[in-house]
Design an enzyme around this catalytic site. Structure first.
Site, short mmCIF file in Angstrom:
data_model
loop_
_atom_site.label_atom_id
_atom_site.label_comp_id
_atom_site.label_asym_id
_atom_site.label_seq_id
_atom_site.Cartn_x
_atom_site.Cartn_y
_atom_site.Cartn_z
CG ASP A 55 2.28 71.93 -71.53
OD1 ASP A 55 2.48 72.91 -70.78
OD2 ASP A 55 3.19 71.40 -72.18
CG ASP A 98 1.10 73.15 -62.06
OD1 ASP A 98 2.09 72.39 -62.00
OD2 ASP A 98 1.10 74.30 -61.57
CE1 TYR A 140 16.32 70.23 -67.21
CE2 TYR A 140 18.61 70.02 -67.89
CZ TYR A 140 17.27 69.73 -68.07
OH TYR A 140 16.88 68.94 -69.13
P1 NAD Z 1 10.27 72.25 -73.21
O1 NAD Z 1 10.72 73.35 -72.31
O2 NAD Z 1 10.25 72.49 -74.67
O3 NAD Z 1 8.82 71.78 -72.78
C1 NAD Z 1 8.48 71.59 -71.44
C2 NAD Z 1 6.97 71.68 -71.33
O4 NAD Z 1 6.65 71.50 -69.96
C3 NAD Z 1 6.39 73.03 -71.77
O5 NAD Z 1 5.36 72.84 -72.72
C4 NAD Z 1 5.87 73.64 -70.48
O6 NAD Z 1 4.67 74.39 -70.66
C5 NAD Z 1 5.61 72.41 -69.64
N1 NAD Z 1 5.64 72.68 -68.21
C6 NAD Z 1 6.52 73.41 -67.49
N2 NAD Z 1 6.18 73.40 -66.20
C7 NAD Z 1 5.08 72.62 -66.09
C8 NAD Z 1 4.25 72.20 -65.02
N3 NAD Z 1 4.48 72.63 -63.75
N4 NAD Z 1 3.22 71.39 -65.28
C9 NAD Z 1 2.95 70.98 -66.53
N5 NAD Z 1 3.68 71.33 -67.61
C10 NAD Z 1 4.74 72.15 -67.37
O7 NAD Z 1 11.15 70.96 -72.86
P2 NAD Z 1 11.54 69.74 -73.81
O8 NAD Z 1 12.76 70.15 -74.54
O9 NAD Z 1 10.38 69.25 -74.54
O10 NAD Z 1 12.02 68.69 -72.71
C11 NAD Z 1 11.22 67.58 -72.30
C12 NAD Z 1 12.01 66.79 -71.27
O11 NAD Z 1 13.24 66.36 -71.85
C13 NAD Z 1 12.37 67.59 -70.01
O12 NAD Z 1 12.34 66.74 -68.90
C14 NAD Z 1 13.79 68.00 -70.27
O13 NAD Z 1 14.49 68.21 -69.08
C15 NAD Z 1 14.32 66.81 -71.05
N6 NAD Z 1 15.48 67.15 -71.88
C16 NAD Z 1 15.33 67.92 -73.00
C17 NAD Z 1 16.45 68.21 -73.77
C18 NAD Z 1 16.36 69.06 -75.02
O14 NAD Z 1 17.38 69.31 -75.67
N7 NAD Z 1 15.18 69.49 -75.43
C19 NAD Z 1 17.73 67.74 -73.38
C20 NAD Z 1 17.83 67.00 -72.22
C21 NAD Z 1 16.70 66.67 -71.49
#
Ligand code: NAD
Length: 316
Positions: free
Chosen positions: A36, A51, A141
């Site tokens: 992360d 990243d 998004y």
């Molecule tokens: P989140 O926002 O809780 O976590 C995302 C993580 O990505 C964070 O820890 C952040 O630090 C990290 N991050 C952001 N930019 C980054 C980068 N450039 N390099 C490395 N790390 C980076 O998201 P989540 O809810 O855990 O979602 C995970 C996946 O599931 C995502 O692709 C999201 O689009 C998808 N998703 C989630 C939901 C939901 O309800 N949580 C719904 C639909 C889709």
């Protein structure tokens, strides 16, 4: 059989925290490399700063750990994305292409890149959006998710890379905090119900959206990834959901346990995003292809959330 070494991007996020724990159970602690932007000091296991827009470091880690699979969870979510459209497009798209390119170059055995119900917009029917409905998202998004889905299918068709994906609905869990999505209220409400007995909801009454309990989301992900390749008929992303509810339906179920819990409604810009999303999507192809079946409905979800948050006050 090849021993899998799995790299997870965005591992500190809402889904990442829980998925990494599940992958460790399946594949062994030493075979999961969590990555992360920042370290989580409480994490026990192999962790590397990454990243995901930095393809050089990604390649270095793949070679260092002899990675065979990537779960690419790093993303900027729907609501946060709208505050910086071009910045979040850059992060979501360049990280996705880096992962796909790494998959091609290093001949990874499988890649998971989640999509979202946010691929659908106003043109979609409100209920039961079919798998093949043409996605016309209204958020940056959603636009990036549609593009990512199509890039995934392209890498599968052109290079034979085994890319798999799910259109997650709003994910609700007690284990981790949500990270800037439009369905975050459905997690926040539990914490406020326990701590303050009151919640001001940023979505309005009547906003029904597709949802899933974290346990089901993780199970679906692992089931999809375990399925034989010839059972995967969708190479963009599978529609997936478990249930649909509105804020007042969720509040009323919580009130079964916390009688003096009250909610008021102060919709903000996230209401506009939610208005463009369907209330339910048709996930029958996931059910046919790899036997997807959710275990949690509204009553069991609320009971399990409250049981965990009340038993473990450090989570609440
Ligand atoms: P989140 O926002 O809780 O976590 C995302 C993580 O990505 C964070 O820890 C952040 O630090 C990290 N991050 C952001 N930019 C980054 C980068 N450039 N390099 C490395 N790390 C980076 O998201 P989540 O809810 O855990 O979602 C995970 C996946 O599931 C995502 O692709 C999201 O689009 C998808 N998703 C989630 C939901 C939901 O309800 N949580 C719904 C639909 C889709």
């Amino acid at each position: 059989m090849q021993r899998e070494k799995i790299l997870v991007t965005g591992a500190n996020g809402q889904i990442g925290k829980v998925l990494v724990a599940a992958l460790k159970k399946l594949f062994g602690n030493d075979n999961i490399i969590a990555t992360d932007l920042r370290a989580d000091n409480t994490y026990e296991g192999i962790f590397e700063l990454l990243d995901a827009t930095d393809s050089n470091t990604l390649s270095k880690l793949i070679m260092q750990y002899q990675i065979t699979q990537i779960y690419h969870l790093a993303a900027v979510l729907s609501a946060k994305g709208e505050t910086d459209p071009t910045g979040s497009w850059h992060i979501n798209m360049s990280s996705t292409l880096n992962v796909l390119e790494a998959g091609r170059i290093f001949k990874l055995s499988k890649v998971f890149i989640p999509s979202s119900i946010a691929v659908f917009g106003q043109s979609a029917p409100k209920e039961g959006v079919p798998q093949s409905f043409y996605p016309e998202p209204a958020t940056v998004y959603g636009i990036a998710k549609v593009a990512g889905e199509n890039w995934g299918a392209y890498y599968f068709n052109k290079y034979g890379l085994d890319v798999r994906s799910l259109r997650y609905p709003g994910v609700i869990g007690y284990q981790s905090a949500p990270g800037g999505g439009t369905t975050d209220y459905a997690v926040d409400i539990f914490h406020k119900a326990i701590k303050e007995k009151h919640y001001t909801c940023f979505l309005d009454k009547g906003t029904r959206l597709p949802m899933i309990y974290m346990d089901d989301a993780i199970r679906a992900t692992l089931k999809l990834m375990e399925a034989p390749s010839d059972q995967i008929s969708i190479r963009t992303a599978y529609n997936l959901q478990a249930l649909s509810f509105s804020p007042e339906e969720l509040a009323s179920e919580i009130q079964q346990y916390i009688g003096d819990f009250s909610v008021d409604y102060a919709p903000d810009f996230r209401q506009g995003i939610a208005n463009g999303w369907p209330a339910s999507i048709d996930d029958s192809i996931a059910r046919q292809d790899w036997n997807w079946k959710p275990a949690y409905g509204l009553q069991s979800l609320v009971k399990d959330m409250l049981d965990h948050l009340i038993e473990s006050p450090q989570l609440a």
